[in-house]
Write an enzyme that holds these catalytic residues in place. Structure first.
Site, short mmCIF file in Angstrom:
data_model
loop_
_atom_site.label_atom_id
_atom_site.label_comp_id
_atom_site.label_asym_id
_atom_site.label_seq_id
_atom_site.Cartn_x
_atom_site.Cartn_y
_atom_site.Cartn_z
N ALA A 185 -9.95 -13.34 10.22
CA ALA A 185 -10.15 -11.89 10.07
C ALA A 185 -10.40 -11.60 8.61
O ALA A 185 -10.04 -12.39 7.74
CB ALA A 185 -8.93 -11.13 10.57
N GLN A 206 -13.50 0.78 4.78
CA GLN A 206 -13.40 -0.68 4.96
C GLN A 206 -14.24 -1.08 6.17
O GLN A 206 -14.57 -0.27 7.03
CB GLN A 206 -11.95 -1.10 5.22
CG GLN A 206 -11.08 -1.03 3.97
CD GLN A 206 -9.72 -1.70 4.17
OE1 GLN A 206 -9.26 -1.87 5.30
NE2 GLN A 206 -9.08 -2.05 3.07
N HIS A 246 -5.46 0.63 6.22
CA HIS A 246 -6.51 -0.39 6.33
C HIS A 246 -7.06 -0.36 7.76
O HIS A 246 -6.50 0.33 8.62
CB HIS A 246 -5.98 -1.78 5.94
CG HIS A 246 -4.73 -2.22 6.65
ND1 HIS A 246 -4.19 -3.47 6.51
CD2 HIS A 246 -3.91 -1.58 7.54
CE1 HIS A 246 -3.10 -3.59 7.24
NE2 HIS A 246 -2.92 -2.46 7.87
N VAL A 265 -2.00 -13.06 7.89
CA VAL A 265 -2.84 -14.27 7.90
C VAL A 265 -2.08 -15.45 7.31
O VAL A 265 -1.16 -15.29 6.52
CB VAL A 265 -4.16 -14.09 7.11
CG1 VAL A 265 -5.12 -13.18 7.83
CG2 VAL A 265 -3.90 -13.60 5.71
N TRP A 316 0.84 -1.20 0.00
CA TRP A 316 0.00 0.00 0.00
C TRP A 316 0.87 1.24 0.00
O TRP A 316 1.81 1.34 0.78
CB TRP A 316 -0.91 0.01 1.23
CG TRP A 316 -1.69 -1.24 1.36
CD1 TRP A 316 -2.64 -1.70 0.49
CD2 TRP A 316 -1.57 -2.23 2.39
NE1 TRP A 316 -3.13 -2.89 0.92
CE2 TRP A 316 -2.51 -3.24 2.08
CE3 TRP A 316 -0.80 -2.34 3.54
CZ2 TRP A 316 -2.67 -4.36 2.88
CZ3 TRP A 316 -0.96 -3.45 4.33
CH2 TRP A 316 -1.88 -4.46 4.00
N ARG A 367 -5.07 5.75 0.98
CA ARG A 367 -3.93 5.24 0.21
C ARG A 367 -3.49 6.27 -0.81
O ARG A 367 -4.34 6.85 -1.51
CB ARG A 367 -4.29 3.92 -0.48
CG ARG A 367 -4.58 2.86 0.55
CD ARG A 367 -4.72 1.48 0.00
NE ARG A 367 -5.21 0.60 1.06
CZ ARG A 367 -5.58 -0.64 0.89
NH1 ARG A 367 -5.49 -1.18 -0.30
NH2 ARG A 367 -6.00 -1.37 1.92
#
Ligand code: YSA
Length: 244
Positions: free
Chosen positions: A207, A120, A80, A163, A61, A106
């Site tokens: 998540a 988001q 985010h 993740v 990003w 961003r």
């Protein structure tokens, strides 16, 4: 003069309406709603999420940084809503189930599906027996609740440092006859749990982070994301006939 006598009574913005609707759907699945800061530290936006300074994934990003005077910590406009995973787990611990709506930023060129600031909705579910099956079931249910039962949803393997495994979710955009990526998701990396002070040998979970405008675009056939922040009142009026 009351609001209803006014020639141009206000309307809720489509994003406000949608965030409330999404929070309501997740609320019925046992998720609480929390919010976090838009100005973040590097630690919460990157490092605590297993994105170290010298790692290429930090370039995922383009980031707006604050200017600092000597010795001050530099801050970022959050790229985010994921930093709230750490903040919340530090405060509340596990088990937990939350969604976090909010604005993110961003430093990128805009086009029909990309804005430099957008919304988001983050989700986090941590417990002792949470599996990838729960992630898939929850997100597919959510998409069908929001779009209707005939919505076409697909999961693709993907990479996010916070993740393991990671996936991206696409929804069929009927108005444009193409798949549109609407969210990233996955099983929370044990390092993320450790960084938030959660016992990763006992707890695990999933998540996700979805793009609110993209959901609205698909549902209502909106051709260009830039309409959301254009300030054109006709856009709000077309979306929502009721005055506030
Ligand atoms: C991934 C795994 C997790 O465990 C939790 C969250 C995530 C998502 C991750 N934090 C993230 O931000 N991924 S993302 O860069 O792919 O963005 C998520 C969603 O935001 C996208 O799927 C898209 O719907 C939306 N989005 C991304 N860039 C955008 C945008 N919407 C509008 N304009 C942009 N520039």
């Amino acid at each position: 003069m009351s609001t209803t006598d006014s020639p141009h009574p206000g309307r809720l913005h489509p994003i406000t309406i949608t965030v409330r609707e999404m929070a309501d759907i997740f609320g019925r699945m046992g998720f609480d709603v929390v919010q976090g800061p838009e100005l973040e530290t590097e630690w919460y936006n990157f490092d605590a999420l297993n994105i170290p300074n010298d790692h290429p994934s930090r370039d995922m990003w383009d980031t707006f940084w604050t200017k600092t005077k000597g010795g001050e910590e530099r801050k970022v406009l959050r790229t985010h809503t994921s930093p709230m995973q750490i903040r919340w787990l530090e405060k509340q611990g596990a088990p937990t189930r939350i969604v976090v709506p909010g604005k993110v930023f961003r430093n990128e060129a805009t086009d029909a599906t990309h804005e430099a600031q957008f919304y988001q909705l983050e989700g986090l579910a941590i417990d002792t027996n949470v599996t990838l099956g729960h992630l898939k079931g929850t997100l597919e249910r959510f998409c069908k609740e929001y779009f209707g039962n005939d919505a076409k949803v697909r999961l693709r393997p993907s990479y996010f440092p916070f993740v393991e495994p990671g996936v991206e979710i696409d929804v069929w955009f009927p108005a444009q006859k193409k798949w549109l990526e609407v969210m990233g998701a996955g099983m929370v990396h044990p390092k993320v749990l450790q960084n938030a002070g959660v016992d990763a040998t006992r707890y695990q979970g999933f998540a996700f982070g979805l793009g609110v405008e993209r959901f609205i675009m698909i549902k209502y056939g909106i051709p260009d994301i830039r309409l959301f922040h254009s300030g054109d009142i006709r856009f709000n009026y077309a979306f929502n006939e009721k005055p506030v």
